[in-house]
Design a protein around this motif. Sequence first.
Motif, PDB file in Angstrom:
ATOM      1  N   ASP A 211      28.683 173.261 132.204  1.00 34.10           N
ATOM      2  CA  ASP A 211      28.235 174.058 133.351  1.00 34.10           C
ATOM      3  C   ASP A 211      27.916 173.149 134.539  1.00 34.10           C
ATOM      4  O   ASP A 211      28.264 173.449 135.680  1.00 34.10           O
ATOM      5  N   ALA A 212      27.227 172.039 134.250  1.00 33.27           N
ATOM      6  CA  ALA A 212      26.838 171.112 135.324  1.00 33.27           C
ATOM      7  C   ALA A 212      28.082 170.500 135.968  1.00 33.27           C
ATOM      8  O   ALA A 212      28.141 170.327 137.196  1.00 33.27           O
ATOM      9  N   ILE A 213      29.091 170.193 135.129  1.00 37.47           N
ATOM     10  CA  ILE A 213      30.330 169.610 135.662  1.00 37.47           C
ATOM     11  C   ILE A 213      31.036 170.633 136.554  1.00 37.47           C
ATOM     12  O   ILE A 213      31.445 170.328 137.684  1.00 37.47           O
ATOM     13  N   ALA A 214      31.133 171.891 136.051  1.00 34.03           N
ATOM     14  CA  ALA A 214      31.806 172.932 136.841  1.00 34.03           C
ATOM     15  C   ALA A 214      31.079 173.150 138.168  1.00 34.03           C
ATOM     16  O   ALA A 214      31.710 173.280 139.220  1.00 34.03           O
ATOM     17  N   ALA A 215      29.741 173.150 138.104  1.00 32.26           N
ATOM     18  CA  ALA A 215      28.954 173.376 139.323  1.00 32.26           C
ATOM     19  C   ALA A 215      29.156 172.231 140.313  1.00 32.26           C
ATOM     20  O   ALA A 215      29.262 172.440 141.526  1.00 32.26           O
ATOM     21  N   ALA A 216      29.230 170.989 139.792  1.00 31.73           N
ATOM     22  CA  ALA A 216      29.415 169.827 140.672  1.00 31.73           C
ATOM     23  C   ALA A 216      30.787 169.896 141.346  1.00 31.73           C
ATOM     24  O   ALA A 216      30.918 169.660 142.557  1.00 31.73           O
ATOM     25  N   LEU A 217      31.830 170.253 140.569  1.00 26.73           N
ATOM     26  CA  LEU A 217      33.173 170.337 141.145  1.00 26.73           C
ATOM     27  C   LEU A 217      33.236 171.443 142.193  1.00 26.73           C
ATOM     28  O   LEU A 217      33.862 171.296 143.246  1.00 26.73           O
ATOM     29  N   PHE A 218      32.541 172.547 141.917  1.00 35.84           N
ATOM     30  CA  PHE A 218      32.490 173.669 142.854  1.00 35.84           C
ATOM     31  C   PHE A 218      31.865 173.220 144.175  1.00 35.84           C
ATOM     32  O   PHE A 218      32.425 173.422 145.256  1.00 35.84           O
ATOM     33  N   SER A 219      30.698 172.560 144.076  1.00 32.73           N
ATOM     34  CA  SER A 219      30.004 172.135 145.305  1.00 32.73           C
ATOM     35  C   SER A 219      30.821 171.105 146.071  1.00 32.73           C
ATOM     36  O   SER A 219      30.856 171.123 147.303  1.00 32.73           O
TER      37      SER A 219
END
Lengths: 289, 368
Positions: free
Chosen positions: A234-242
């Motif tokens: 989740d943290a990786i997906a959120a970082a890529l999104f931002s």
Amino acid sequence: VSNVTPLTDLTASNLVIVAGKGGVGKTTVTAVVARAAADAGQRVLVVELDGKPVLDELLPEVEVRHISAADSLADYLVEHGFKRIAKRLASTGVIDVVSTAAPGIDDLVVLGKIKQLERSDEWDLIVVDGPAAGHAISFLTSAAGLRDAVRGGPVREQADDVLSMLGDPERCQVLLVTVAETTPVNELIETASAVEERVGVQLGPIVVNQIDGSAPPPDPAEVSFGRAKAQVDDAIAAALFSRARHEVQAAELARIDRAVPLPQVHVAAIPVTGLDAEHIAQLAAEFAL
Amino acid sequence: VSPLGTVVDGAEVVVCCGAGGVGKTTTAAVIGLEAARRGRQVVVVTIDPARRLADALGLPDGLTGEPQPVTVDDLDGVDGAGSLWAMMLDTPAMFERVVRRNASDDEQADRIVQNRFYRNMATALSGTQEYMASEALHELHDDERFDLVVVDTPPSRNALDFLEAPGVLTRFLDHKLFKLLMMPTRTGFKVLSTASQPLLRAIGRVVGSDVLADAVAFFQAFAGMEVGFRERAEAVTMLLHADATRFVLVASPQRETLVEAAWFADQLREQGFEVATTVVNRMHPQFGEGTAGEAHKRARAAAGRGDDRLAAIWANLGLLRSLAAAERAELAPLLDRVAAATVVEVPLLPNDVHEVSELDTLGTHLFA
């Protein structure tokens, strides 16, 4: 990209007309400019044209006036010989016929009222929460159109007075508002060239609203998550999104700078779903000198 | 089954309404694309040139006033080959078509379309754009090439502007002023009824006598066409009320926009329209099942160990989750007004939509 224009640039004229596409935060920017100027000790009036009560809530300490085109036109007709049937102007269709026969007359009478306020010397700064971008051009060109169409009489005089206000950078400038996304920026670029070519009014700095001024999160591929497993995806997906949203923002800011080479003012995004008077005060404080 | 799938499958007309800047045009395009993939013959009508959408649909010369076929892959739906067409509303051209259809001959039509008052009405009268959008909807609904019309509505402040649009001109004709102008006199229409003179003189003093003469000439040229206009307005109103016409309310998760959407929903209901589906665009994704608090706790732990980069990664997750939760909380007033089962949430994508594959990505969320 040039950034952080001081308040003096935003309020360099007596009158500031704020314009932008729906949803970009035109009303927020109106409130922030008004609040920043009021905090700097200026006598500020806000003019609102849509009948929305929200500015009264966002600016509890600033005077807000609501001007409607229909009421202004009715007032205008009464002042010019319609006394006898004044009360029934709307129901008899006179307003529709007049505003169709002379398109833009409703906009012109609104600008006429604003001009009266501007001339009154009661205010150091008047901020107008202007019409949405699609209508901004016809609003601002109404006076030029009517000057060409009407040879004499009160409408012609009004048009001439409004044109001299719009054409004087000491008296009036237009702030175009956008957010750093493709469609609003497309519209900003089109509106900016139309304002310069067809209206002859001074463009102030471009205001880009909802800017995420924080640094993007680091590339998750270059970060060690240690032994943690839960929620790492989740943290990786959120970082890529931002990071992707930051890239879009940077690309759009650069595109504005290329297409409309004016100073930019960035208004920070506040990560909430609705702004209140305190948020406006907080954003305005960033412009304090 | 997605509520939107049910809506589209039984519909002949889909009207996308909502405030400006919430993604109505994109939503209309995604609905059209998905319906075509389901085998429908679809035309999507946008209100403005929507350049980015035209690019995404592979129309390099942009949208025009006539439907253009869109070439997309995999259009063979279950029920056979679907097709997708796209156009934008050309308000003056549409208005001229309506005038020519109702005029008794070319001469009458020419007299009207060359009149300056008419040209002002076609380009500047508020409500004309909505009126012509509803005319286009009716015309395309009758067009044998299409079995589904998806329209985007003009960005007006009031939902009723579109719904009342079919009557714009007939209401104009009902005005006392028009009746005065058209009142038969012994010498026919050429001479104005004397009852209208004081009113006309007053208007003339404000806007000038040339402008007034144009208006009078327009009303005179219009004589005899009212019946056709009234009948068409009734037909368009009936189409808007038909069972196969569905309203999709589009919103985004900001408080102000949602308040406006709830108000739109109320207005529609008062007028006897039902919101078939509410689409809330640009919702921040939730990024898993965890909470913002859990993510922030890990951020603090990482910061405590001096690992600022890892702390930033977790803090970012926490921030996005708080936003997602706040947006969901904002939906409450809207959910009070429309059945929760008919609300479709569409996530904010990391990138703006530039190509058809991204429209499809939105489609998978809309029709999930």
